[in-house]
Scaffold this motif. Structure first.
Motif, short mmCIF file in Angstrom:
data_model
loop_
_atom_site.label_atom_id
_atom_site.label_comp_id
_atom_site.label_asym_id
_atom_site.label_seq_id
_atom_site.Cartn_x
_atom_site.Cartn_y
_atom_site.Cartn_z
N PRO A 12 0.96 -1.32 -0.02
CA PRO A 12 0.04 -0.01 -0.13
C PRO A 12 1.10 1.37 0.31
O PRO A 12 1.99 1.37 0.63
N TYR A 13 0.67 2.33 -0.77
CA TYR A 13 0.86 3.62 -0.68
C TYR A 13 -0.01 4.71 -1.01
O TYR A 13 -0.95 4.46 -1.42
N ILE A 14 0.63 5.80 -0.67
CA ILE A 14 -0.39 7.07 -0.70
C ILE A 14 0.38 8.32 -1.16
O ILE A 14 1.27 8.27 -0.23
N ASP A 15 0.30 9.04 -2.27
CA ASP A 15 0.97 10.34 -2.44
C ASP A 15 -0.15 11.30 -2.27
O ASP A 15 -1.02 11.32 -3.11
N ILE A 16 0.42 12.32 -1.28
CA ILE A 16 -0.74 13.37 -0.94
C ILE A 16 -0.10 14.73 -1.33
O ILE A 16 1.12 14.96 -1.06
N ASN A 27 -2.74 3.26 -3.43
CA ASN A 27 -2.80 1.47 -3.90
C ASN A 27 -3.34 1.00 -2.55
O ASN A 27 -2.31 1.17 -1.47
N LYS A 28 -4.06 0.09 -2.62
CA LYS A 28 -4.25 -0.89 -1.36
C LYS A 28 -4.65 -2.11 -1.86
O LYS A 28 -5.19 -2.29 -3.01
N SER A 29 -4.17 -3.26 -1.44
CA SER A 29 -4.37 -4.56 -1.83
C SER A 29 -4.75 -5.39 -0.58
O SER A 29 -4.20 -5.20 0.44
N LEU A 30 -5.59 -6.35 -0.89
CA LEU A 30 -6.06 -7.25 0.26
C LEU A 30 -6.25 -8.52 -0.13
O LEU A 30 -6.74 -8.93 -1.47
N GLN A 31 -5.94 -9.58 0.35
CA GLN A 31 -5.88 -11.01 0.05
C GLN A 31 -6.69 -11.50 1.24
O GLN A 31 -6.40 -11.50 2.22
N ILE A 32 -7.58 -12.34 0.63
CA ILE A 32 -8.54 -13.19 1.65
C ILE A 32 -8.08 -14.59 1.51
O ILE A 32 -8.02 -15.41 0.47
N ASN A 33 -7.62 -15.47 2.61
CA ASN A 33 -7.31 -16.69 2.66
C ASN A 33 -8.23 -17.48 3.31
O ASN A 33 -9.06 -17.07 4.21
N THR A 34 -8.31 -18.67 3.10
CA THR A 34 -9.20 -19.62 3.83
C THR A 34 -8.44 -21.04 4.37
O THR A 34 -7.42 -21.53 3.59
N MET A 35 -8.66 -21.12 5.62
CA MET A 35 -7.95 -22.36 6.30
C MET A 35 -8.90 -23.80 5.99
O MET A 35 -9.89 -23.66 6.20
N SER A 67 -7.61 -5.69 -5.10
CA SER A 67 -6.43 -4.69 -5.45
C SER A 67 -7.19 -3.36 -5.98
O SER A 67 -7.98 -3.48 -7.02
N GLU A 68 -6.81 -2.31 -5.18
CA GLU A 68 -7.42 -1.02 -5.97
C GLU A 68 -6.38 -0.02 -5.89
O GLU A 68 -5.59 0.26 -4.93
N CYS A 69 -6.31 0.66 -7.05
CA CYS A 69 -5.32 1.63 -7.37
C CYS A 69 -5.98 2.63 -8.15
O CYS A 69 -6.53 2.62 -9.23
#
Length: 144
Positions: A12-16, A27-35, A67-69
């Motif tokens: 993740p990063y952000i330029d302000i 940018n932000k990314s997220l990963q969903i895992n399952t056991m 992922s959101e960019c």
């Protein structure tokens, strides 16, 4: 499967923009895992049953990656910066104009007070002198 994680795209990063707080790039990314555990009670009715029986215990499998960019183009960022910079220049000009007008107002008040004071003192000084003479004349006439 999911793509391999990358340090360049997944962190993740952000330029302000510092003066306004506007976001230029983010940018932000997220990963969903399952056991998943092995499933010993499954019947051999499906083609995947042997794979389910051979799963090791407590395995974690990634299911979804989000992922959101977002980013502005360089020309949009330059236009935004120019408009913000111009706004601050106009604000500075108005600030200095306010200082000058306040100074002129103070000078006007002082000069008008001075001129009015001179006129008022001149006009009333003679009136007071006339009163003193009249008062002295009246006392002299009463004494005679």
């Amino acid at each position: 499967g999911l793509p391999a994680p990358s340090w360049n795209t997944d962190l993740p990063y952000i330029d302000i923009e510092p003066k306004t707080g506007a976001i230029f790039r983010a940018n932000k990314s997220l990963q969903i895992n399952t056991m998943i555990h092995s499933i010993p009670w499954i019947e051999n009715k499906t083609q995947y049953a042997p794979a389910y029986l051979k799963l090791p215990d407590d395995i974690v499998i990634p299911m979804v990656e989000l992922s959101e960019c977002e980013s502005l183009t360089d020309s949009q960022a330059k236009t935004f910066k120019d408009e913000v910079t111009n706004t601050f220049k106009y604000a500075d000009i108005l600030e200095y104009g306010g200082y000058v007008s306040c100074g002129l107002l103070v000078l006007f008040c002082l000069s008008s007070t001075f001129v009015y004071g001179k006129y008022y003192a001149k006009k009333h000084r003679f009136a007071e002198i006339d009163k003193k003479f009249l008062f002295n004349d009246a006392q002299q006439q009463l004494q005679n």
